[in-house]
Design an enzyme around this catalytic site. Structure first.
Site, short mmCIF file in Angstrom:
data_model
loop_
_atom_site.label_atom_id
_atom_site.label_comp_id
_atom_site.label_asym_id
_atom_site.label_seq_id
_atom_site.Cartn_x
_atom_site.Cartn_y
_atom_site.Cartn_z
N HIS A 1 -18.66 36.13 47.92
CA HIS A 1 -18.19 37.48 47.55
C HIS A 1 -17.89 37.44 46.05
CE1 HIS A 1 -15.69 41.20 48.51
NE2 HIS A 1 -15.19 40.85 47.33
N CYS B 1 -10.69 45.18 42.33
CA CYS B 1 -9.51 45.06 43.18
C CYS B 1 -8.34 45.64 42.41
CB CYS B 1 -9.24 43.59 43.52
SG CYS B 1 -7.74 43.38 44.48
P1 HMG Z 1 4.77 45.90 52.61
O1 HMG Z 1 5.26 47.00 51.73
O2 HMG Z 1 5.36 44.54 52.45
O3 HMG Z 1 4.77 46.31 54.15
O4 HMG Z 1 3.20 45.80 52.38
P2 HMG Z 1 5.95 46.61 55.16
O5 HMG Z 1 5.57 45.96 56.45
O6 HMG Z 1 7.30 46.29 54.56
O7 HMG Z 1 5.86 48.20 55.35
C1 HMG Z 1 6.16 49.11 54.31
C2 HMG Z 1 5.60 50.47 54.63
O8 HMG Z 1 4.17 50.42 54.72
C3 HMG Z 1 6.08 51.02 55.98
O9 HMG Z 1 6.08 52.43 55.85
C4 HMG Z 1 4.96 50.62 56.92
O10 HMG Z 1 4.89 51.44 58.06
C5 HMG Z 1 3.74 50.82 56.04
P3 HMG Z 1 7.44 53.27 55.53
O11 HMG Z 1 8.36 52.88 56.64
O12 HMG Z 1 7.92 52.76 54.19
O13 HMG Z 1 6.98 54.67 55.51
N1 HMG Z 1 2.62 49.97 56.44
C6 HMG Z 1 1.41 50.42 56.76
N2 HMG Z 1 0.90 51.68 56.81
C7 HMG Z 1 -0.39 51.79 57.21
N3 HMG Z 1 -1.17 50.74 57.52
C8 HMG Z 1 -0.70 49.48 57.48
C9 HMG Z 1 0.65 49.30 57.09
N4 HMG Z 1 1.42 48.21 56.94
C10 HMG Z 1 2.62 48.63 56.55
N5 HMG Z 1 -1.48 48.46 57.80
C11 HMG Z 1 0.98 45.31 53.13
C12 HMG Z 1 2.41 44.82 53.02
C13 HMG Z 1 0.13 44.12 53.52
C14 HMG Z 1 0.92 46.37 54.20
C15 HMG Z 1 0.55 45.90 51.77
O14 HMG Z 1 0.78 44.96 50.78
C16 HMG Z 1 -0.91 46.31 51.75
O15 HMG Z 1 -1.30 47.25 52.40
N6 HMG Z 1 -1.71 45.60 50.95
C17 HMG Z 1 -3.16 45.83 50.90
C18 HMG Z 1 -3.67 45.64 49.50
C19 HMG Z 1 -5.16 45.83 49.48
O16 HMG Z 1 -5.74 46.52 50.31
N7 HMG Z 1 -5.80 45.20 48.49
C20 HMG Z 1 -7.23 45.29 48.31
C21 HMG Z 1 -8.02 44.63 49.40
S1 HMG Z 1 -8.16 42.88 49.20
C22 HMG Z 1 -9.45 42.71 48.08
O17 HMG Z 1 -9.93 43.67 47.52
C23 HMG Z 1 -10.01 41.33 47.87
C24 HMG Z 1 -11.37 41.11 48.56
O18 HMG Z 1 -12.31 42.09 48.18
C25 HMG Z 1 -11.92 39.71 48.19
C26 HMG Z 1 -11.91 39.49 46.67
O19 HMG Z 1 -12.64 40.21 45.96
O20 HMG Z 1 -11.15 38.64 46.26
C27 HMG Z 1 -11.21 41.19 50.10
MG MG Z 2 -13.55 42.06 46.41
#
Ligand code: HMG
Ligand code: MG
Length: 288
Positions: free
Chosen positions: A205, A238
Site C-alpha cells: 500500500h 491520510c
Molecule cells: P475516540 O475519540 O478515542 O473514540 O476515537 P471514543 O471511543 O472515545 O468515542 C468518542 C466518540 O466517537 C463517541 O461519540 C463515540 O460514539 C464515537 P460521542 O459520545 O462523543 O458523541 N465513535 C464512533 N462513531 C462512529 N463510528 C465509530 C465510532 N467510534 C467511536 N466507529 C477512534 C477513536 C478510533 C474511533 C477514532 O480515532 C477514529 O475514528 N479514527 C479513525 C481515523 C481514520 O479513519 N484515519 C484514516 C484511515 S487509516 C489510513 O488512512 C491509513 C491506511 O490507508 C494505510 C496507510 O496509508 O498507512 C489504512
Molecule cells: Mg493509505
C-alpha cells in the site's frame, strides 16, 4: 494463478477521506458505481470511523445503501472498533479492515490509542467477524517511515504483521503512509515479514508522495507479493499524515505490471475514465 495481480481499489476510502471538500453522498455513489465496471474484485468503499475524526466519510451507511452492487465485486470498509464493525454489518459490507501502525505517535494521532491497545480492540471485532463469516484485512501504517518519529524498525512491522495474521486477518497490507520508503527500505520490511508469513498474505500500500511507489511495487513482485492497493487518479492521503499524497495511481500500477507480463483483468480505458473523474472530484469537489 501466479501471474495474476490483484489491484485493490482504494479511491472511495483512502482517496475521499482526505479531500477538503465534502463530496456529496450522491457523487460518491456515482463514482463507486462507475468503478464497479472496471474489473476490480474489491473496492474499499468507505470507513465506519468516528465522524468527528473523518467527517468526509460520515455518510458511509448511506453510501453502502445507495450503491448498485456488481456481482463478483466486494465492497469493503475500515472498522477501527466494535462500534464501527457493528455499523458495517448493518450496512452489509462484504469485508472489513482493521488498522494499526508501526509507530506509536502515528497510531495515537490516527486512532487515539497505543499500538497494543489497538490490537486488543481488534479481538472482539475478530470474534464477531468469525460469527458473521466476514473476512478481515489488517493494515499497518508507517511501515517504512513515520511523519512524527521518522525511523521505523522493520522488525517491529513484522511483529505486528504476525499478530494480525495470528488473530485471523487473511492478509496484511503494508502501508507506506508518507511515501518516503524507498526500494531498499521496502525490501528490509518485506524480508522481516517473510520470516513469519507467506507473500500471499501480504499486500503493498504505497502512497506516491515522492514517486517511489512503482519501484517499491517491483521489489514486492520480486519477493512474491501479488496484491497492491491503489487509487484511480492517484487520489488520496491520510488526514493524520501531514503532506502525504495519494495512493499510487491505479492506472500506473496496471500499466507497470502489464508491461512486466502480469495480468490484472482490469479494463484500462475504464480505469482511465475513472481516473479523470477522480481528478475532477479533487479539483471541483463534484462529479458532474
Ligand atoms: P475516540 O475519540 O478515542 O473514540 O476515537 P471514543 O471511543 O472515545 O468515542 C468518542 C466518540 O466517537 C463517541 O461519540 C463515540 O460514539 C464515537 P460521542 O459520545 O462523543 O458523541 N465513535 C464512533 N462513531 C462512529 N463510528 C465509530 C465510532 N467510534 C467511536 N466507529 C477512534 C477513536 C478510533 C474511533 C477514532 O480515532 C477514529 O475514528 N479514527 C479513525 C481515523 C481514520 O479513519 N484515519 C484514516 C484511515 S487509516 C489510513 O488512512 C491509513 C491506511 O490507508 C494505510 C496507510 O496509508 O498507512 C489504512
Ligand atoms: Mg493509505
Amino acid at each position: 494463478m501466479d501471474n495474476l495481480i490483484n489491484i485493490f481499489e482504494m479511491s472511495p476510502r483512502d482517496g475521499l477521506q482526505n479531500e477538503k471538500n465534502f463530496i456529496s453522498t450522491n457523487d460518491k455513489i456515482k463514482f463507486i458505481n462507475k468503478l464497479s465496471f472496471c474489473g476490480f474484485k474489491k473496492i474499499e468503499t468507505s470507513s465506519f470511523v468516528s465522524p468527528k475524526w473523518v467527517p468526509q466519510l460520515s455518510d458511509a451507511r448511506d453510501v453502502f445503501r445507495g450503491i448498485s452492487r456488481m456481482k463478483g465485486v466486494k465492497y469493503t470498509a475500515l472498522t477501527p472498533n466494535e462500534k464501527g464493525f457493528d455499523n458495517a454489518v448493518i450496512a452489509k459490507v462484504d469485508e472489513v479492515a482493521i488498522f494499526t501502525a508501526a509507530s506509536e505517535t502515528f497510531n495515537k494521532k490516527n486512532t487515539n490509542c497505543d499500538i497494543q491497545t489497538s490490537l486488543r480492540r481488534f479481538k472482539p471485532i475478530m470474534n464477531k467477524a468469525k460469527k458473521n463469516k466476514l473476512p478481515v484485512r489488517g493494515y499497518i501504517s508507517c511501515v517504512s517511515h513515520c511523519p512524527y518519529e521518522n525511523y521505523v524498525d522493520p522488525k517491529k512491522v513484522a511483529l505486528i504483521a504476525n499478530e494480525l495474521i495470528k488473530m485471523g486477518c487473511y492478509e496484511v497490507s503494508l502501508g507506506d503512509t508518507t511515501g518516503k520508503g524507498n526500494a531498499e527500505q521496502t525490501f528490509k520490511v518485506i524480508k522481516e515479514c517473510l520470516q513469519f508469513t507467506s507473500p500471499k498474505n501480504l499486500a503493498g500500500h504505497f502512497h506516491d508522495t515522492y514517486q517511489n511507489a512503482l519501484d517499491n511495487i517491483k521489489v514486492c513482485l520480486e519477493n512474491g507479493m501479488r496484491t497492491f492497493d491503489s487509487s484511480v487518479g492517484g487520489l488520496g492521503g491520510c488526514p493524520y499524515s501531514p503532506g502525504a499524497k495519494g495512493n499510487v495511481a491505479t492506472e500506473k500500477v496496471n500499466k507497470l505490471v502489464l508491461s512486466m507480463g502480469y495480468k490484472t483483468n482490469l479494463d484500462s480505458s475504464k480505469i482511465n475514465e475513472c481516473g479523470d473523474i477522480a481528478k475532477k472530484l479533487k479539483t471541483t469537489g463534484s462529479y458532474s
